[in-house]
Design an enzyme around this catalytic site. Structure first.
Site, PDB file in Angstrom:
ATOM      1  N   GLU A  20     -12.043  15.061 -11.964  1.00  0.00           N
ATOM      2  CA  GLU A  20     -11.744  13.553 -12.564  1.00  0.00           C
ATOM      3  C   GLU A  20     -12.755  12.583 -11.946  1.00  0.00           C
ATOM      4  OE1 GLU A  20      -8.252  11.509 -11.558  1.00  0.00           O
ATOM      5  OE2 GLU A  20      -7.869  10.927 -13.893  1.00  0.00           O
ATOM      6  N   GLY A  49      -3.336  12.453 -12.698  1.00  0.00           N
ATOM      7  CA  GLY A  49      -4.575  12.306 -13.201  1.00  0.00           C
ATOM      8  C   GLY A  49      -5.106  13.277 -14.357  1.00  0.00           C
ATOM      9  N   CYS A  66      -6.391   7.349 -17.239  1.00  0.00           N
ATOM     10  CA  CYS A  66      -6.168   8.695 -17.235  1.00  0.00           C
ATOM     11  C   CYS A  66      -6.434   9.654 -18.174  1.00  0.00           C
ATOM     12  CB  CYS A  66      -4.546   8.794 -16.575  1.00  0.00           C
ATOM     13  SG  CYS A  66      -3.629   8.016 -17.890  1.00  0.00           S
ATOM     14  N   GLU A 120       3.173  11.016 -13.172  1.00  0.00           N
ATOM     15  CA  GLU A 120       2.488  10.574 -14.273  1.00  0.00           C
ATOM     16  C   GLU A 120       0.813  10.692 -13.531  1.00  0.00           C
ATOM     17  OE1 GLU A 120       2.535  11.295 -17.187  1.00  0.00           O
ATOM     18  OE2 GLU A 120       4.711  11.027 -17.680  1.00  0.00           O
ATOM     19  N   GLY A 138       0.621  -1.161   0.115  1.00  0.00           N
ATOM     20  CA  GLY A 138      -0.156   0.083  -0.013  1.00  0.00           C
ATOM     21  C   GLY A 138       1.002   1.157  -0.178  1.00  0.00           C
ATOM     22  N   PHE A 147     -13.201   9.353 -13.069  1.00  0.00           N
ATOM     23  CA  PHE A 147     -12.738   7.812 -13.257  1.00  0.00           C
ATOM     24  C   PHE A 147     -13.663   6.825 -13.292  1.00  0.00           C
ATOM     25  CE2 PHE A 147      -8.722   5.194 -12.757  1.00  0.00           C
ATOM     26  CZ  PHE A 147      -7.951   5.901 -13.605  1.00  0.00           C
TER      27      PHE A 147
HETATM   28  P1  NAD Z   1      -3.434   6.252  -6.376  1.00  0.00           P
HETATM   29  O1  NAD Z   1      -2.612   7.305  -6.506  1.00  0.00           O
HETATM   30  O2  NAD Z   1      -4.369   6.074  -5.231  1.00  0.00           O
HETATM   31  O3  NAD Z   1      -2.382   4.892  -6.480  1.00  0.00           O
HETATM   32  C1  NAD Z   1      -1.654   4.634  -7.280  1.00  0.00           C
HETATM   33  C2  NAD Z   1      -0.296   4.065  -6.730  1.00  0.00           C
HETATM   34  O4  NAD Z   1       0.350   4.732  -5.654  1.00  0.00           O
HETATM   35  C3  NAD Z   1      -0.743   2.819  -5.960  1.00  0.00           C
HETATM   36  O5  NAD Z   1       0.114   1.555  -6.021  1.00  0.00           O
HETATM   37  C4  NAD Z   1      -0.856   3.105  -4.537  1.00  0.00           C
HETATM   38  O6  NAD Z   1      -0.580   1.838  -3.727  1.00  0.00           O
HETATM   39  C5  NAD Z   1       0.406   4.147  -4.523  1.00  0.00           C
HETATM   40  N1  NAD Z   1       0.094   4.921  -3.509  1.00  0.00           N
HETATM   41  C6  NAD Z   1      -0.871   5.665  -2.790  1.00  0.00           C
HETATM   42  N2  NAD Z   1      -0.573   6.704  -2.042  1.00  0.00           N
HETATM   43  C7  NAD Z   1       0.856   6.646  -1.978  1.00  0.00           C
HETATM   44  C8  NAD Z   1       1.774   7.299  -1.245  1.00  0.00           C
HETATM   45  N3  NAD Z   1       1.434   8.227  -0.199  1.00  0.00           N
HETATM   46  N4  NAD Z   1       3.046   7.139  -1.543  1.00  0.00           N
HETATM   47  C9  NAD Z   1       3.474   6.254  -2.391  1.00  0.00           C
HETATM   48  N5  NAD Z   1       2.723   5.452  -3.077  1.00  0.00           N
HETATM   49  C10 NAD Z   1       1.238   5.627  -2.917  1.00  0.00           C
HETATM   50  O7  NAD Z   1      -4.318   6.096  -7.509  1.00  0.00           O
HETATM   51  P2  NAD Z   1      -5.487   5.355  -8.194  1.00  0.00           P
HETATM   52  O8  NAD Z   1      -6.386   6.301  -7.621  1.00  0.00           O
HETATM   53  O9  NAD Z   1      -5.547   3.893  -7.522  1.00  0.00           O
HETATM   54  O10 NAD Z   1      -5.339   5.163  -9.671  1.00  0.00           O
HETATM   55  C11 NAD Z   1      -6.188   6.439 -10.330  1.00  0.00           C
HETATM   56  C12 NAD Z   1      -5.610   7.614 -10.787  1.00  0.00           C
HETATM   57  O11 NAD Z   1      -4.126   7.329 -11.635  1.00  0.00           O
HETATM   58  C13 NAD Z   1      -6.157   8.322 -11.277  1.00  0.00           C
HETATM   59  O12 NAD Z   1      -6.251   9.733 -10.918  1.00  0.00           O
HETATM   60  C14 NAD Z   1      -5.477   8.366 -12.762  1.00  0.00           C
HETATM   61  O13 NAD Z   1      -5.873   9.394 -13.796  1.00  0.00           O
HETATM   62  C15 NAD Z   1      -3.974   8.460 -12.292  1.00  0.00           C
HETATM   63  N6  NAD Z   1      -3.534   7.680 -13.712  1.00  0.00           N
HETATM   64  C16 NAD Z   1      -2.556   8.380 -14.222  1.00  0.00           C
HETATM   65  C17 NAD Z   1      -1.759   7.753 -15.451  1.00  0.00           C
HETATM   66  C18 NAD Z   1      -0.862   8.641 -16.133  1.00  0.00           C
HETATM   67  O14 NAD Z   1      -0.321   8.150 -17.032  1.00  0.00           O
HETATM   68  N7  NAD Z   1      -0.776   9.837 -16.206  1.00  0.00           N
HETATM   69  C19 NAD Z   1      -2.326   6.551 -15.654  1.00  0.00           C
HETATM   70  C20 NAD Z   1      -3.274   5.766 -15.297  1.00  0.00           C
HETATM   71  C21 NAD Z   1      -3.816   6.476 -13.992  1.00  0.00           C
END
Ligand code: NAD
Length: 492
Positions: free
Chosen positions: A387, A262, A294, A260, A218, A389
Site C-alpha cells: 500500500e 489498509g 484506504c 478497518e 498519539g 497511500f
Molecule cells: P495509523 O495506524 O498510523 O494511525 C491511525 C490511528 O491509530 C491514529 O489515531 C493513531 O494515533 C492511532 N495509533 C497508532 N498506533 C497505535 C497503537 N499502537 N495503538 C492504538 N492506536 C494507535 O494510520 P495512518 O498511517 O496514519 O493512516 C493511514 C492508514 O489507515 C492506511 O493504511 C489506510 O489504508 C488506513 N485506513 C483504513 C481505512 C478503512 O476503513 N479500512 C480508512 C482510512 C484509512
C-alpha cells in the site's frame, strides 16, 4: 487569529477548544498541546489538546458513569440529539468545509463530502434508538424467549488523518444512538476535523456531558483505550500494523475490536471497455485526495488488448491534473506531512530500482506529490505489492479472467475491487475475488452511510460499519432473556 474567528455564527470558535481536550467540559490535557498545521502552507491553524494514557483511563471511568444515564433516556431523546447534531453539520457546512480543506489538504469536493456524510451518519443513526432491539424466539420449553440487544457500554473510537471526519463519525454516531458512551481519539494531525467538529456538534446538540469525550493523542493514548477495563468495544480505523497491535491488546483484554485497515485495491479494465471512461475512473481512483484513501486504486489491471491505450490516457490525465493549494481550483492538494511524502517517494524510487518504468510524475515540491504512473512492474515490485497511500497508479496487464482473479487474490489485502467493462464478465470475476466490496463499472473508492463497509484479510476483521444491521452488530451486546408465569418445576 484563526480562520474561524472571522465567521459570524462560528461553531468552531477557537477560544472554546484551542489547545484543549473535552472530558465533561473543554479542559487542558496532561500531554499538553500541538500545533495544527496546514499542509499546503505550513501555517499554524490552531492547537490541538493532547491526552495522556492517564487522561484516557480517567475518561473511561467517567464514561462508564455517564453511559448508564444516557442509555436510560427515552429513545426519542437520544434520537433528537442525533438529529440536532446532524443539523449542526448542515448549518455550518461552509465553515467546517474550509477547515477540512485547510487541515487535511483536501479539495473542496472532498471536504464537502465529509460534512455531507457526517450529517447523514447522524440522521441515519437517529433511526437506531427506535429500531427493533432484538428478536422474539420460538422455544421448545414452556417459556417466552427473547434475544434482546443492550448497549456495549463504553466504546473507544480511534481514527486516522485521511478522511478524519467520516472515519470518526461513522462509529461515534451509531454508538451514541445505541446508548453507548464514546471516547474519541483522532489522529492529532487532524484533531479538528476528526474530533473538535464532532465534539462541538454534539455539544451544541445537547448531549449530556461525559457521554462523548474527545481525547486527541498519539499511539500511547490509543493503546490506553485497549487497556482501560470500562471500554468494551474498540473501533479502530488505520494502518494494518497498528491494527494488529490494537487487535492483540483487545484479544488479551477480551474486548471486541472492529479493525478497518489498509488496502491495495485493484481496478480491472476488461477487454472492450471504453478506454477514455476507464482512464478517467482510474485517475479518480488513484489520485483522489492524493491517494490517501484506504480504498485508493493501488493496482490497475488492464487487459493486454487495451493496455497501451489505457496507459497513454492515464499518463495524459496525470500530466495535466492541476496540483496545488486545495483552496484553489486544483485536482490534487498536498499530502499530510513529510513522513508520508518521503514514504511515497521511497516506494516510487524502489519501484524503479526493481525495474518499473516511470510514465509520469515521480517528483514533488514541498508536500505536493505529482500524480504518478508506473508500468513494467512484476508482482513482487514494492509499488505493486505494498500500500503506497499516495497518488501513484501502477499498471499491469492480464490475459484471462482467471489470471486477473489470481493476481487480485494473491495480495494480502481485501478491501475494494472495481471492475470496468462488460457486466456479464464482471459478474464472473466478482464471484472469484476475496474482497470486502466489489464495484462493477465504478472505481474502487466509495462509501455511503447506509452501506455495510469493511474489508477482509489484512484489510480488517471483516467487521462492518454502516446500515442498521451492521451498526447494531458492532455496538451492542445480545442478552438471551426467558420468562414464564411461575417458577419452573425441577426434578431435584
Ligand atoms: P495509523 O495506524 O498510523 O494511525 C491511525 C490511528 O491509530 C491514529 O489515531 C493513531 O494515533 C492511532 N495509533 C497508532 N498506533 C497505535 C497503537 N499502537 N495503538 C492504538 N492506536 C494507535 O494510520 P495512518 O498511517 O496514519 O493512516 C493511514 C492508514 O489507515 C492506511 O493504511 C489506510 O489504508 C488506513 N485506513 C483504513 C481505512 C478503512 O476503513 N479500512 C480508512 C482510512 C484509512
Amino acid at each position: 487569529m484563526t480562520i474561524t474567528d472571522t465567521q459570524p455564527t462560528s461553531v468552531l470558535e477557537s477560544s472554546v477548544w484551542d489547545g484543549k481536550i473535552y472530558t465533561e467540559a473543554w479542559t487542558e490535557g496532561s500531554a499538553g498541546s500541538i500545533d495544527v498545521l496546514e499542509p499546503a502552507t505550513g501555517e499554524v491553524l490552531g492547537r490541538a489538546g493532547m491526552a495522556s494514557a492517564a487522561d484516557v483511563f480517567a475518561a473511561a471511568t467517567r464514561a462508564a458513569r455517564a453511559q448508564k444515564e444516557w442509555a436510560a433516556k427515552r429513545p426519542e431523546e437520544r434520537a433528537a440529539v442525533l438529529r440536532r447534531a446532524g443539523q449542526v453539520f448542515e448549518d455550518h457546512a461552509d465553515e467546517l468545509n474550509l477547515w477540512v480543506q485547510r487541515e487535511t489538504g483536501a479539495i473542496a469536493a472532498k471536504a464537502a463530502l465529509e460534512t455531507h456524510v457526517a450529517a447523514n451518519e447522524c440522521f441515519d443513526a437517529a433511526g437506531l434508538p427506535h429500531h427493533p432491539a432484538g428478536e422474539v424466539l420460538t422455544s421448545d420449553a414452556e417459556h417466552w424467549s427473547f434475544a434482546r440487544r443492550a448497549p456495549a457500554g463504553v466504546v473507544g473510537v480511534i481514527s486516522p488523518f485521511n478522511f478524519p471526519l467520516i472515519l470518526s463519525i461513522r462509529s461515534v454516531a451509531p454508538a451514541l444512538a445505541l446508548g453507548n458512551a464514546v471516547i474519541l481519539k483522532p489522529d492529532p494531525r487532524t484533531a479538528v476535523s476528526g474530533g473538535v467538529m464532532i465534539m462541538r456538534a454534539f455539544e451544541e446538540a445537547g448531549l449530556p456531558a461525559g457521554v462523548l469525550q474527545l481525547l486527541p493523542g498519539g499511539a500511547e493514548a490509543g493503546a490506553a483505550l485497549t487497556e482501560a477495563p470500562e471500554v468494551r468495544v474498540v473501533s479502530f480505523t488505520g494502518s494494518t500494523a497498528a491494527g494488529r497491535k490494537v487487535g492483540e491488546a483487545c484479544g488479551r483484554n477480551l474486548k471486541r475490536a472492529h479493525l478497518e485497515l489498509g488496502g491495495n485495491n485493484a481496478l480491472v479494465v476488461l477487454p472492450g471497455a471504453d478506454v477514455a471512461a476507464a482512464a478517467s475512473a482510474g485517475a479518480f481512483g488513484s489520485f483522489l485526495h492524493q491517494g490517501q484513501v484506504c480504498m485508493t486504486t493501488g493496482r490497475h489491471l488492464v487487459h493486454e488488448s487495451i493496455k497501451d491505450e489505457y496507459v497513454a490516457a492515464l499518463r495524459a490525465k496525470a500530466e495535466h491534473l492541476p496540483v496545488g493549494d486545495p483552496t484553489g481550483q486544483v485536482a490534487l492538494g498536498p499530502v499530510i506531512d513529510e513522513g508520508q511524502r518521503d514514504n511515497i517517494d521511497r516506494l516510487v524510487k524502489a519501484a524503479q530500482d526493481a525495474g518499473a518504468i516511470l510514465e509520469a510524475g515521480g517528483t514533488y515540491q514541498d508536500l505536493f506529490y505529482a500524480p504518478t504512473v508506473l508500468t513494467g512492474l512484476d508482482r513482487e515490485n514494492p509499488a505493486w505489492a505494498e500500500e503506497i497511500f499516495g497518488p501513484v497508479a501502477p499498471v499491469m496487464g492480464f490475459s484471462t479472467l482467471e489470471e486477473a482473479a489470481e493476481i487480485i487474490n494473491a495480495n494480502e489485502y481485501g478491501l475494494s475491487v472495481g471492475i470496468l467493462g462488460d457486466v456479464g464478465e464482471a459478474m464472473k470475476l466478482a464471484d472469484q475475488v476475496h474482497s470486502g466490496k466489489v464495484h462493477i463499472n465504478e472505481q474502487t473508492v466509495g462509501d455511503e452511510s447506509n452501506a455495510p463497509f469493511g474489508g477482509v484479510g489484512a484489510s480488517g476483521t471483516g467487521s462492518r460499519f454502516g446500515g442498521y444491521t451492521a451498526n447494531i452488530e458492532a455496538f451492542t451486546e445480545t442478552q438471551w432473556l426467558t420468562m414464564r408465569p411461575d417458577i419452573a418445576p425441577y426434578p431435584f
